[in-house]
Design a protein around this motif. Structure first.
Motif, PDB file in Angstrom:
ATOM      1  N   LYS A 146       0.840  -1.191   0.000  1.00 45.94           N
ATOM      2  CA  LYS A 146       0.000   0.000   0.000  1.00 45.94           C
ATOM      3  C   LYS A 146       0.881   1.249   0.000  1.00 45.94           C
ATOM      4  CE  LYS A 146      -3.650   2.209   2.491  1.00 45.94           C
ATOM      5  NZ  LYS A 146      -4.999   2.062   2.796  1.00 45.94           N
ATOM      6  N   ILE A 147       0.464   2.253  -0.775  1.00 50.94           N
ATOM      7  CA  ILE A 147       1.204   3.512  -0.857  1.00 50.94           C
ATOM      8  C   ILE A 147       0.530   4.515   0.079  1.00 50.94           C
ATOM      9  CG2 ILE A 147       2.036   5.355  -2.360  1.00 50.94           C
ATOM     10  CD1 ILE A 147       1.705   3.363  -4.723  1.00 50.94           C
ATOM     11  N   PRO A 148       1.263   5.023   1.078  1.00 50.29           N
ATOM     12  CA  PRO A 148       0.664   5.980   2.007  1.00 50.29           C
ATOM     13  C   PRO A 148       0.181   7.251   1.301  1.00 50.29           C
ATOM     14  CG  PRO A 148       2.790   5.198   2.834  1.00 50.29           C
ATOM     15  CD  PRO A 148       2.650   4.710   1.413  1.00 50.29           C
ATOM     16  N   GLU A 149      -0.866   7.831   1.834  1.00 49.61           N
ATOM     17  CA  GLU A 149      -1.473   9.032   1.239  1.00 49.61           C
ATOM     18  C   GLU A 149      -0.466  10.175   1.094  1.00 49.61           C
ATOM     19  OE1 GLU A 149      -4.432  10.801  -0.776  1.00 49.61           O
ATOM     20  OE2 GLU A 149      -4.646   8.826   0.141  1.00 49.61           O
ATOM     21  N   PHE A 150       0.435  10.364   2.083  1.00 49.56           N
ATOM     22  CA  PHE A 150       1.406  11.462   1.988  1.00 49.56           C
ATOM     23  C   PHE A 150       2.398  11.243   0.845  1.00 49.56           C
ATOM     24  CE2 PHE A 150       3.236   8.529   5.092  1.00 49.56           C
ATOM     25  CZ  PHE A 150       4.573   8.449   4.719  1.00 49.56           C
ATOM     26  N   VAL A 151       2.701   9.983   0.508  1.00 54.21           N
ATOM     27  CA  VAL A 151       3.575   9.701  -0.631  1.00 54.21           C
ATOM     28  C   VAL A 151       2.810   9.957  -1.934  1.00 54.21           C
ATOM     29  CG1 VAL A 151       4.914   7.913  -1.835  1.00 54.21           C
ATOM     30  CG2 VAL A 151       4.997   8.064   0.662  1.00 54.21           C
ATOM     31  N   ILE A 187      -2.252   6.866  -9.682  1.00 56.27           N
ATOM     32  CA  ILE A 187      -1.666   6.117  -8.574  1.00 56.27           C
ATOM     33  C   ILE A 187      -2.793   5.384  -7.870  1.00 56.27           C
ATOM     34  CG2 ILE A 187      -0.398   6.229  -6.391  1.00 56.27           C
ATOM     35  CD1 ILE A 187       0.877   8.837  -7.390  1.00 56.27           C
ATOM     36  N   ASP A 188      -2.640   4.072  -7.780  1.00 60.48           N
ATOM     37  CA  ASP A 188      -3.584   3.229  -7.052  1.00 60.48           C
ATOM     38  C   ASP A 188      -3.024   3.057  -5.641  1.00 60.48           C
ATOM     39  OD1 ASP A 188      -5.117   1.228  -5.924  1.00 60.48           O
ATOM     40  OD2 ASP A 188      -4.867  -0.180  -7.589  1.00 60.48           O
ATOM     41  N   PRO A 189      -3.730   3.520  -4.612  1.00 59.88           N
ATOM     42  CA  PRO A 189      -3.215   3.397  -3.241  1.00 59.88           C
ATOM     43  C   PRO A 189      -2.875   1.961  -2.840  1.00 59.88           C
ATOM     44  CG  PRO A 189      -5.151   4.816  -3.283  1.00 59.88           C
ATOM     45  CD  PRO A 189      -5.021   4.209  -4.657  1.00 59.88           C
ATOM     46  N   ALA A 190      -3.447   0.976  -3.537  1.00 59.97           N
ATOM     47  CA  ALA A 190      -3.146  -0.429  -3.238  1.00 59.97           C
ATOM     48  C   ALA A 190      -1.733  -0.821  -3.662  1.00 59.97           C
ATOM     49  CB  ALA A 190      -4.163  -1.334  -3.918  1.00 59.97           C
ATOM     50  N   GLY A 191      -1.042   0.044  -4.438  1.00 62.52           N
ATOM     51  CA  GLY A 191       0.342  -0.249  -4.777  1.00 62.52           C
ATOM     52  C   GLY A 191       0.723  -0.153  -6.234  1.00 62.52           C
ATOM     53  N   GLY A 192      -0.129   0.388  -7.083  1.00 67.56           N
ATOM     54  CA  GLY A 192       0.199   0.517  -8.503  1.00 67.56           C
ATOM     55  C   GLY A 192       0.425   1.970  -8.903  1.00 67.56           C
ATOM     56  N   VAL A 193       1.509   2.211  -9.624  1.00 71.99           N
ATOM     57  CA  VAL A 193       1.804   3.539 -10.157  1.00 71.99           C
ATOM     58  C   VAL A 193       1.830   3.410 -11.674  1.00 71.99           C
ATOM     59  CG1 VAL A 193       3.457   5.435 -10.250  1.00 71.99           C
ATOM     60  CG2 VAL A 193       3.150   4.177  -8.107  1.00 71.99           C
ATOM     61  N   TYR A 194       1.048   4.259 -12.351  1.00 69.69           N
ATOM     62  CA  TYR A 194       0.911   4.202 -13.806  1.00 69.69           C
ATOM     63  C   TYR A 194       1.629   5.391 -14.433  1.00 69.69           C
ATOM     64  CZ  TYR A 194      -2.645   0.731 -12.787  1.00 69.69           C
ATOM     65  OH  TYR A 194      -3.301  -0.389 -12.344  1.00 69.69           O
ATOM     66  N   LEU A 195       2.575   5.090 -15.313  1.00 71.48           N
ATOM     67  CA  LEU A 195       3.372   6.105 -15.991  1.00 71.48           C
ATOM     68  C   LEU A 195       3.076   6.085 -17.481  1.00 71.48           C
ATOM     69  CD1 LEU A 195       6.818   5.134 -14.405  1.00 71.48           C
ATOM     70  CD2 LEU A 195       5.184   6.801 -13.530  1.00 71.48           C
ATOM     71  N   ILE A 220       1.615   2.360 -21.434  1.00 69.53           N
ATOM     72  CA  ILE A 220       1.630   2.666 -20.012  1.00 69.53           C
ATOM     73  C   ILE A 220       2.625   1.723 -19.355  1.00 69.53           C
ATOM     74  CG2 ILE A 220       0.257   2.645 -17.875  1.00 69.53           C
ATOM     75  CD1 ILE A 220      -0.591   4.784 -19.928  1.00 69.53           C
ATOM     76  N   ILE A 221       3.376   2.255 -18.422  1.00 66.09           N
ATOM     77  CA  ILE A 221       4.235   1.426 -17.587  1.00 66.09           C
ATOM     78  C   ILE A 221       3.559   1.384 -16.219  1.00 66.09           C
ATOM     79  CG2 ILE A 221       6.488   1.173 -16.489  1.00 66.09           C
ATOM     80  CD1 ILE A 221       7.624   2.930 -18.798  1.00 66.09           C
ATOM     81  N   MET A 222       3.139   0.199 -15.813  1.00 65.81           N
ATOM     82  CA  MET A 222       2.522   0.044 -14.497  1.00 65.81           C
ATOM     83  C   MET A 222       3.551  -0.579 -13.577  1.00 65.81           C
ATOM     84  SD  MET A 222       0.895  -1.664 -11.911  1.00 65.81           S
ATOM     85  CE  MET A 222       0.283  -3.271 -12.358  1.00 65.81           C
ATOM     86  N   ILE A 223       3.794   0.098 -12.473  1.00 67.35           N
ATOM     87  CA  ILE A 223       4.765  -0.399 -11.505  1.00 67.35           C
ATOM     88  C   ILE A 223       4.028  -0.943 -10.291  1.00 67.35           C
ATOM     89  CG2 ILE A 223       6.718   0.197 -10.014  1.00 67.35           C
ATOM     90  CD1 ILE A 223       7.338   2.378 -12.172  1.00 67.35           C
ATOM     91  N   GLU A 224       4.292  -2.188  -9.985  1.00 65.15           N
ATOM     92  CA  GLU A 224       3.764  -2.828  -8.782  1.00 65.15           C
ATOM     93  C   GLU A 224       4.776  -2.555  -7.670  1.00 65.15           C
ATOM     94  OE1 GLU A 224       3.573  -6.851 -10.157  1.00 65.15           O
ATOM     95  OE2 GLU A 224       1.661  -6.524 -11.187  1.00 65.15           O
ATOM     96  N   VAL A 225       4.451  -1.604  -6.800  1.00 65.01           N
ATOM     97  CA  VAL A 225       5.390  -1.141  -5.782  1.00 65.01           C
ATOM     98  C   VAL A 225       5.600  -2.209  -4.712  1.00 65.01           C
ATOM     99  CG1 VAL A 225       5.845   0.643  -4.045  1.00 65.01           C
ATOM    100  CG2 VAL A 225       4.736   1.257  -6.212  1.00 65.01           C
ATOM    101  N   GLU A 226       6.880  -2.502  -4.462  1.00 72.18           N
ATOM    102  CA  GLU A 226       7.257  -3.490  -3.454  1.00 72.18           C
ATOM    103  C   GLU A 226       7.977  -2.862  -2.264  1.00 72.18           C
ATOM    104  OE1 GLU A 226       9.557  -6.423  -5.539  1.00 72.18           O
ATOM    105  OE2 GLU A 226       7.919  -6.900  -6.910  1.00 72.18           O
ATOM    106  N   GLN A 227       8.553  -1.677  -2.482  1.00 74.57           N
ATOM    107  CA  GLN A 227       9.304  -1.018  -1.413  1.00 74.57           C
ATOM    108  C   GLN A 227       9.276   0.483  -1.642  1.00 74.57           C
ATOM    109  OE1 GLN A 227      13.465  -2.088  -1.344  1.00 74.57           O
ATOM    110  NE2 GLN A 227      13.841  -1.063   0.600  1.00 74.57           N
TER     111      GLN A 227
END
Length: 155
Positions: free
Chosen positions: A3-8, A39-47, A135-142
């Motif tokens: 999960k990506i925190p709201e402040f990030v 940005i999906d708060p569940a962990g996905g960032v779309y570029l 689109i580049i979708m990044i599945e955030v791990e860290q």
């Protein structure tokens, strides 16, 4: 994915672009600028990627990437690490609209800055960018907080 925190999310949405780091076939890092469109708060960032060049080639060979953004004035930043997925067929009208809105905002900011600095006609490279190729979708791990240790806020 984490999960990506709201402040990030708020920090990333305030940036003009992020730096995407990928690795070429010889193991050398490659850095490129990309726009975040979702940005999906569940962990996905779309570029959005408008060129389908070295970054896409590197991701096909090794999907491990990082994206970094910093605010020099506030002395803060974040690096998000994860796995990238190329999504050529996923460019929805919503994504195109978000990208066009970002480009328009960037052009407006540049124009107003040029006018306030009395530069007359300025160069507007955003106006000549091609439409997104994929689109580049990044599945955030860290997520790494890039602020110096002594300036980090306590959790």
């Amino acid at each position: 994915m984490i999960k990506i925190p709201e402040f990030v999310i708020d920090f990333l949405n305030a940036q003009s672009f992020v730096i995407v780091s990928s690795w070429d076939k010889d193991g050398f890092p490659h850095a490129s600028c990309k726009d975040i469109v979702k940005i999906d708060p569940a962990g996905g960032v779309y570029l959005v990627d408008v060129y389908y060049g070295a970054t896409a080639e590197n991701i096909r060979a090794n999907p491990r990437v990082s994206i970094s953004a910093v605010d020099e004035h506030k002395f803060i930043g974040y690096c998000l690490k994860g796995k990238a997925v190329l999504m050529s067929d996923a460019i929805s009208s919503e994504i195109i609209k978000a990208w066009e809105d970002k480009i328009t905002a960037r052009l407006t900011k540049r124009l107003l800055r040029n006018l306030s600095e009395d530069q007359g006609r300025g160069h507007h490279p955003e106006a000549s960018l091609p439409h997104p190729k994929h689109i580049i979708m990044i599945e955030v791990e860290q997520i790494v907080d890039l602020a110096p240790f002594n300036l980090k806020k306590p959790a």
